[in-house]
Design a protein around this motif. Structure first.
Motif, mmCIF file in Angstrom:
data_model
loop_
_atom_site.group_PDB
_atom_site.id
_atom_site.type_symbol
_atom_site.label_atom_id
_atom_site.label_comp_id
_atom_site.label_asym_id
_atom_site.label_seq_id
_atom_site.Cartn_x
_atom_site.Cartn_y
_atom_site.Cartn_z
ATOM 1 N N TYR A 53 -4.331 -2.725 15.250
ATOM 2 C CA TYR A 53 -4.392 -1.318 15.634
ATOM 3 C C TYR A 53 -5.860 -0.936 15.817
ATOM 4 O O TYR A 53 -6.674 -1.202 14.943
ATOM 5 C CB TYR A 53 -3.787 -0.421 14.548
ATOM 6 N N VAL A 54 -6.183 -0.319 16.945
ATOM 7 C CA VAL A 54 -7.520 0.195 17.189
ATOM 8 C C VAL A 54 -7.455 1.692 16.955
ATOM 9 O O VAL A 54 -6.655 2.392 17.581
ATOM 10 C CB VAL A 54 -7.998 -0.117 18.622
ATOM 11 N N SER A 60 -6.598 8.567 14.769
ATOM 12 C CA SER A 60 -5.314 8.273 15.419
ATOM 13 C C SER A 60 -5.381 6.896 16.095
ATOM 14 O O SER A 60 -6.446 6.363 16.368
ATOM 15 C CB SER A 60 -4.973 9.350 16.446
ATOM 16 N N ILE A 61 -4.220 6.342 16.345
ATOM 17 C CA ILE A 61 -4.146 5.037 17.018
ATOM 18 C C ILE A 61 -4.457 5.246 18.488
ATOM 19 O O ILE A 61 -3.838 6.069 19.148
ATOM 20 C CB ILE A 61 -2.753 4.408 16.855
ATOM 21 N N LYS A 62 -5.427 4.486 19.006
ATOM 22 C CA LYS A 62 -5.743 4.613 20.425
ATOM 23 C C LYS A 62 -5.360 3.366 21.213
ATOM 24 O O LYS A 62 -5.243 3.408 22.420
ATOM 25 C CB LYS A 62 -7.222 4.949 20.642
ATOM 26 N N GLU A 63 -5.140 2.259 20.509
ATOM 27 C CA GLU A 63 -4.771 1.024 21.197
ATOM 28 C C GLU A 63 -4.034 0.110 20.230
ATOM 29 O O GLU A 63 -4.283 0.121 19.031
ATOM 30 C CB GLU A 63 -6.040 0.330 21.696
ATOM 31 N N LEU A 64 -3.108 -0.672 20.776
ATOM 32 C CA LEU A 64 -2.344 -1.640 20.003
ATOM 33 C C LEU A 64 -2.479 -2.984 20.703
ATOM 34 O O LEU A 64 -2.171 -3.105 21.884
ATOM 35 C CB LEU A 64 -0.881 -1.192 19.927
ATOM 36 N N ARG A 65 -2.987 -3.980 19.974
ATOM 37 C CA ARG A 65 -3.231 -5.303 20.565
ATOM 38 C C ARG A 65 -2.372 -6.353 19.872
ATOM 39 O O ARG A 65 -2.293 -6.393 18.658
ATOM 40 C CB ARG A 65 -4.697 -5.698 20.392
ATOM 41 N N PHE A 66 -1.761 -7.200 20.681
ATOM 42 C CA PHE A 66 -1.019 -8.348 20.173
ATOM 43 C C PHE A 66 -1.777 -9.598 20.597
ATOM 44 O O PHE A 66 -2.087 -9.776 21.771
ATOM 45 C CB PHE A 66 0.401 -8.385 20.760
ATOM 46 N N THR A 67 -2.087 -10.465 19.624
ATOM 47 C CA THR A 67 -2.841 -11.682 19.902
ATOM 48 C C THR A 67 -2.028 -12.877 19.440
ATOM 49 O O THR A 67 -1.549 -12.905 18.300
ATOM 50 C CB THR A 67 -4.197 -11.661 19.169
#
Length: 79
Positions: A53-54, A60-67
């Motif tokens: 979670y960025v 607040s959450i501004k970005e969600l990354r899946f790696t």
């Protein structure tokens, strides 16, 4: 409905909510939709995806990354 189907449906619904809030979602560095993320989880045979979670300055959450986490990336690393 099978357990995996329920799990994937719940993941899709969760990610769809993020999309509707305007939160960017990416998979291995590329913009991805909720459906693309769920499909990647479904076809993944080994390993898993790490969720990051960025957070913005206001908390607040501004970005969600899946790696993609591959076992061979961790070879030789001791805890």
């Amino acid at each position: 409905m099978k357990m995996d189907e329920t799990k994937y449906r719940e993941l899709f619904e969760e990610l769809e909510k993020y999309e509707k809030r305007g939160i960017d979602i990416s998979l291995d560095g590329y913009h991805a939709s909720a459906l693309q993320i769920v499909t990647a989880h479904m076809i993944k045979e080994e390993g898993t995806y790490m969720r990051d979670y960025v957070i913005s300055h206001d908390g607040s959450i501004k970005e969600l990354r899946f790696t993609d986490i591959k076992e061979d990336n961790w070879a030789g690393i001791t805890p």
